[in-house]
Design a protein around this motif. Structure first.
Motif, PDB file in Angstrom:
ATOM      1  N   CYS A   1      10.880   3.184 -10.574  1.00 30.41           N
ATOM      2  CA  CYS A   1      11.113   4.477 -11.210  1.00 30.41           C
ATOM      3  C   CYS A   1      10.561   5.552 -10.283  1.00 30.41           C
ATOM      4  O   CYS A   1       9.369   5.557  -9.958  1.00 30.41           O
ATOM      5  CB  CYS A   1      10.438   4.574 -12.577  1.00 30.41           C
ATOM      6  SG  CYS A   1      10.676   6.218 -13.317  1.00 30.41           S
ATOM      7  N   PHE A   2      11.436   6.459  -9.863  1.00 26.84           N
ATOM      8  CA  PHE A   2      11.029   7.505  -8.941  1.00 26.84           C
ATOM      9  C   PHE A   2      10.273   8.628  -9.641  1.00 26.84           C
ATOM     10  O   PHE A   2       9.641   9.445  -8.978  1.00 26.84           O
ATOM     11  CB  PHE A   2      12.257   8.049  -8.198  1.00 26.84           C
ATOM     12  CG  PHE A   2      12.844   7.024  -7.265  1.00 26.84           C
ATOM     13  CD1 PHE A   2      12.321   6.833  -6.008  1.00 26.84           C
ATOM     14  CD2 PHE A   2      13.892   6.233  -7.676  1.00 26.84           C
ATOM     15  CE1 PHE A   2      12.841   5.869  -5.147  1.00 26.84           C
ATOM     16  CE2 PHE A   2      14.425   5.265  -6.824  1.00 26.84           C
ATOM     17  CZ  PHE A   2      13.900   5.087  -5.563  1.00 26.84           C
ATOM     18  N   ALA A   3      10.291   8.653 -10.957  1.00 27.38           N
ATOM     19  CA  ALA A   3       9.563   9.687 -11.701  1.00 27.38           C
ATOM     20  C   ALA A   3       8.115   9.273 -11.965  1.00 27.38           C
ATOM     21  O   ALA A   3       7.188  10.015 -11.667  1.00 27.38           O
ATOM     22  CB  ALA A   3      10.264   9.987 -13.016  1.00 27.38           C
ATOM     23  N   CYS A   4       7.927   8.077 -12.511  1.00 31.39           N
ATOM     24  CA  CYS A   4       6.556   7.658 -12.854  1.00 31.39           C
ATOM     25  C   CYS A   4       5.923   6.788 -11.768  1.00 31.39           C
ATOM     26  O   CYS A   4       4.728   6.506 -11.822  1.00 31.39           O
ATOM     27  CB  CYS A   4       6.524   6.952 -14.207  1.00 31.39           C
ATOM     28  SG  CYS A   4       7.453   5.415 -14.324  1.00 31.39           S
ATOM     29  N   GLY A   5       6.719   6.348 -10.782  1.00 29.61           N
ATOM     30  CA  GLY A   5       6.179   5.604  -9.658  1.00 29.61           C
ATOM     31  C   GLY A   5       5.958   4.124  -9.904  1.00 29.61           C
ATOM     32  O   GLY A   5       5.548   3.401  -9.005  1.00 29.61           O
ATOM     33  N   ARG A   6       6.221   3.664 -11.121  1.00 28.34           N
ATOM     34  CA  ARG A   6       6.023   2.240 -11.393  1.00 28.34           C
ATOM     35  C   ARG A   6       7.176   1.434 -10.787  1.00 28.34           C
ATOM     36  O   ARG A   6       8.287   1.935 -10.652  1.00 28.34           O
ATOM     37  CB  ARG A   6       5.894   1.996 -12.896  1.00 28.34           C
ATOM     38  CG  ARG A   6       4.590   2.612 -13.441  1.00 28.34           C
ATOM     39  CD  ARG A   6       4.407   2.321 -14.893  1.00 28.34           C
ATOM     40  NE  ARG A   6       5.104   3.346 -15.672  1.00 28.34           N
ATOM     41  CZ  ARG A   6       5.067   3.413 -16.994  1.00 28.34           C
ATOM     42  NH1 ARG A   6       4.424   2.507 -17.699  1.00 28.34           N
ATOM     43  NH2 ARG A   6       5.707   4.374 -17.628  1.00 28.34           N
ATOM     44  N   HIS A   7       6.885   0.184 -10.451  1.00 29.03           N
ATOM     45  CA  HIS A   7       7.882  -0.667  -9.801  1.00 29.03           C
ATOM     46  C   HIS A   7       7.455  -2.126  -9.930  1.00 29.03           C
ATOM     47  O   HIS A   7       6.329  -2.419 -10.320  1.00 29.03           O
ATOM     48  CB  HIS A   7       8.019  -0.287  -8.322  1.00 29.03           C
ATOM     49  CG  HIS A   7       6.720  -0.370  -7.586  1.00 29.03           C
ATOM     50  ND1 HIS A   7       6.289  -1.507  -6.962  1.00 29.03           N
ATOM     51  CD2 HIS A   7       5.743   0.548  -7.415  1.00 29.03           C
ATOM     52  CE1 HIS A   7       5.108  -1.300  -6.421  1.00 29.03           C
ATOM     53  NE2 HIS A   7       4.749  -0.046  -6.689  1.00 29.03           N
TER      54      HIS A   7
END
Length: 126
Positions: free
Chosen positions: A67-73
């Protein structure tokens, strides 16, 4: 959960057993954009600050998401951990149950126990 803690889960087998598409189906997640094998859509994660229809990216063939918004991956299990807020162990068991799969318990646990018992025989008269 009925499974007893202390058993070791074979996480590599679990990731091979349950594909990313199964986790996305459990979440009822639908992509808004498909480019080749990459899927993009709204981030399904709780507390994600974005409502954009393209911030969440999935590469099903690589079994990864970002997720490019929250940075989780992570991989499909990481996604389930983020959705359920369970720790990794309980999330793995829950994901197996949700998808109708048996939990892939680690076979080496029994092997280690057997090997250790041969090395350290019980003390006593001989």
């Amino acid at each position: 959960m009925r499974d007893s803690p202390g058993k070791l889960i074979d996480f590599a087998k679990l990731r091979a057993l349950i594909p990313m598409h199964d986790v996305l189906n459990l979440l009822s997640w639908e992509p808004t954009v498909i480019r080749g094998t990459q899927l993009r859509g709204v981030c399904p994660l709780p507390n994600c600050p974005s409502t954009s229809s393209r911030t969440f990216s999935v590469h099903p063939e690589k079994q990864v998401w970002h997720c490019f918004a929250c940075g989780r991956h992570g991989n499909q299990l990481d996604l389930w951990v983020s959705i359920t807020s369970h720790d990794l162990y309980l999330a793995a068991i829950d994901l197996c149950h949700q998808t109708g799969n048996s939990v892939p318990w680690h076979a080496q646990q029994q092997t280690r126990l057997t090997r250790n018992s041969r090395r350290n025989p019980p003390a006593g008269p001989r």
